[in-house]
Design an enzyme around this catalytic site. Structure first.
Site: not given
Ligand code: KIV
Length: 271
Positions: A51-52, A189, A120, A90, A122
């Site tokens: 989600d980056s 992280e 994934k 994510d 959090e």
């Molecule tokens: O969204 C992302 O890129 C991440 C990584 C930094 C692990 O969760």
């Protein structure tokens, strides 16, 4: 008979075997077809459609604004570019925090509409019910502890997490919760390397670190950071392998000069 096009695909079991044998896991983010194709051909083990994307693709300050539909779009593009690696997507902010039914519905949408291999999310103890529900639907789940950017407004800063004993102990317990709930791996992280080492030793599932030292079972970096596309972000943990920003700027400036001077296109570059 295996043809030359058939490759041994990376699965969650491959990652588990890598932890057992001591082979480190390489993971990188990608958000589109072309880069995913390059990374997969280069031999990366795991692509994370993070989600980056909210930051590096859409230019938002945080990961909060990106939507489930937008994550699905990025993941669909990535999947079309890969042949071998495992693709993890994510669950974005707001798509799983309300309750485990909503979390499962979001995970199912991602799996059904993208063809990716895992999701994934959090959090620790607070997401355990969701993890269990998603895993029991047959969907592999990767956890994410330490600095969890979807909670940035709770933390207030992007500084190193779990430096004090209380938070470190909570993280250890959360990691165990995630493992027991059925996660196949967990991202750690921006936490102290000594804590990441301990957690990695305490878990049977692989840990993937980002800013968590060299003792994790694998490492992940955001592609724009490690390729030097994004030059403002320079945390200590980041190793920048290229300065693409400089190289692309130079190439585009040369192109502009060539167009203005009528050097491009020349006789061989036309029909
Ligand atoms: O969204 C992302 O890129 C991440 C990584 C930094 C692990 O969760």
């Amino acid at each position: 008979m295996a043809t030359s096009k058939e490759v041994k695909k990376v699965t969650t079991h491959t990652l588990q075997n890598m932890k057992t044998s001591g082979e480190k896991i390489s993971m990188i983010t990608a958000y589109d077809y072309s880069f995913a194709k390059v990374f997969d051909s280069a031999g990366i083990d795991v692509i994370l459609v993070g989600d980056s994307a909210s930051n590096v693709m859409a230019g938002h300050e945080t990961t909060l604004p990106i939507t489930l539909d937008q994550m699905i779009y990025h993941a669909q593009s990535v999947i079309r570019g890969i042949n071998r690696c495992l693709v993890v997507v994510d669950l974005p902010f707001g798509s799983y925090q309300s309750n485990s039914d909503i979390a499962l519905a979001s995970a199912i949408r991602i799996m059904k509409e993208t063809g990716c291999h895992a999701i994934k999310l959090e959090g620790g103890e607070e997401v355990v019910d969701s993890v269990k529900k998603i895993v029991s639907a047959g969907i592999p789940v990767m956890g994410h502890l330490g600095l969890t950017p979807q909670s940035i407004y709770k933390f207030g800063t992007y500084t190193v997490r779990a430096k004090d004993e209380t938070e470190a102990n909570k993280l250890r317990i959360d990691a165990k919760f995630l493992e027991m709930a059925g996660c196949f791996a967990v991202v750690l992280e921006k936490i102290p390397a000594s804590l990441a080492k301990d957690v990695t030793g305490e878990l049977k599932i692989p840990s993937i670190g980002i800013g968590a030292g060299g003792d994790c079972d694998g490492q992940v970096l955001v592609m724009h950071d490690m390729l030097g596309i994004n030059t403002e972000f320079k945390p200590r943990f980041l190793r920048q392998y290229l300065n693409l920003n400089e190289q692309i700027t130079g190439a585009v400036q040369q192109y502009i000069r060539d167009v203005k001077s009528k050097d491009f296109p020349n006789k061989n570059e036309q029909y």
